[in-house]
Write an enzyme that holds these catalytic residues in place. Sequence first.
Site, PDB file in Angstrom:
ATOM      1  CG  ASP A  15      40.738  68.836  36.386  1.00  0.00           C
ATOM      2  OD1 ASP A  15      39.848  68.091  35.882  1.00  0.00           O
ATOM      3  OD2 ASP A  15      41.672  68.394  36.868  1.00  0.00           O
ATOM      4  CG  ASP A  46      45.310  56.086  42.810  1.00  0.00           C
ATOM      5  OD1 ASP A  46      45.662  55.597  43.490  1.00  0.00           O
ATOM      6  OD2 ASP A  46      46.007  57.102  42.120  1.00  0.00           O
ATOM      7  CG  ASP A  80      39.901  59.295  43.442  1.00  0.00           C
ATOM      8  OD1 ASP A  80      40.588  58.643  44.303  1.00  0.00           O
ATOM      9  OD2 ASP A  80      40.436  60.303  42.645  1.00  0.00           O
TER      10      ASP A  80
END
Length: 452
Positions: A143, A64, A66
């Site tokens: 994170d 993916d 982003d």
Amino acid sequence: MNLESGTDITPTLRIIPRDQHIISRKNISKSALRVLYRLNEAGYTAYLVGGAVRDLLLGLQPKDFDVATSATPDEVKKLFRNCRLIGRRFRLAHVVFGAEIIEVATFRGLGEEGGEGDRHIVDGRIVRDNIWGTIEEDAIRRDFRVNAMYYDISDFSVRDYVGGIQDLQDRVLRLIGEPDIRYQEDPVRMLRAARLAAKLDMSIDTAAMAPFEALGPLLADAAPARLFDESLKMFLSGNGLKSFRMLEQSGLLKFLFPATARALKRGDEALRSLVEHGLANTDARIAEGKSVTPAFLFAVLLWGEVRDVAHHWIARGQESTEAWARASAQVVGEQCQRVAIPRRFTFTMEEIWSLQPRFEQIQRKRVFRLMAHPRFRAAFDFLLLRADESPAMRELGQWWAHAQQLPQEVLAAALPAGGGSAASDNIVAPAASRPPRPRRRRRKPGDKSGSV
């Protein structure tokens, strides 16, 4: 975010120019590039971010792509007709290009709950967070340090604010902020740590792993549907065996799959072999581009507990079919309280388990009835994984493998019509010749039954 974990972090920008990294636009989705360029042309800052940058720096191809931007979700929507806004907890823009979706997130800010924006925290967990900020704030809101790097399309550099490049070089996964607080905000981060460490072949920083035992029970409060999605990412992305071993090593397995952890704790090496071979086979199929099903994977993980519970009820005098059905319902019911396995998968799992005792029934009608069962192939593959349970089980798997290669009439002649019989009494070698081809019926003159 209880931003006490982030406010004492001072982001320090390190710019890695194009000639010092391996990221090339030819490895970036054309759709992602279109989004980046249009946002920049409209006066907003926009960067490729997160796992895509991390993977590209490691020479991997991201799944993916982003984007992080200074534009708000509503502003993104105005720029792209093919955009839809999603999410309540985190407001996001999805720009859709056919089957591909580029996820666009506005830079997250450090504003406190109750201030300007929309943030809501319950018992330390973020339930809604839509406060916008700067790229520096966005970086320390992420994170792991390896996920907080940004690719700048304007000069093809990589922007690192928290030391992600160093972590990639050290092969260590470190959290941004105080681990206890970050895991309380979102307990699933513990599972992500295990998954990323397995995927990237990295170790988890000692400080990041230390709270797992104390905070692991918080995973029981996570949405079971979310834990199902996280389980698929761990076990069906080609790194299932590594992920499983990392869950065990970090002590998280018992919080995600308690039945599996209990069964393995009993020291059954044959069960461990079955689980690890099942995961390894799944990884191999994914590497070869073959299809895999979550049902088989979960059947493997939960087999030890289902088998032991079924044997318990059989020993207490319950009929075998009822005992297996009761054991399946009990174990699946418990597991679904943690991981919401959809019914279409649990139904297949229960069939795979219930067919296992039927492989031991070597009579003509039973053999052919079992071979005609729609779940026969999956159940047979499962039987082969059980080879280490005993020499008899290995022999049983060999018998069924041979039997499938025989013409039906040869197999039927070798089988007893009824009564008890063990597979070892009827082992037959595969026939060298193929089954005879059926004769074609000669069409009579004037017969138009075959015409359209």
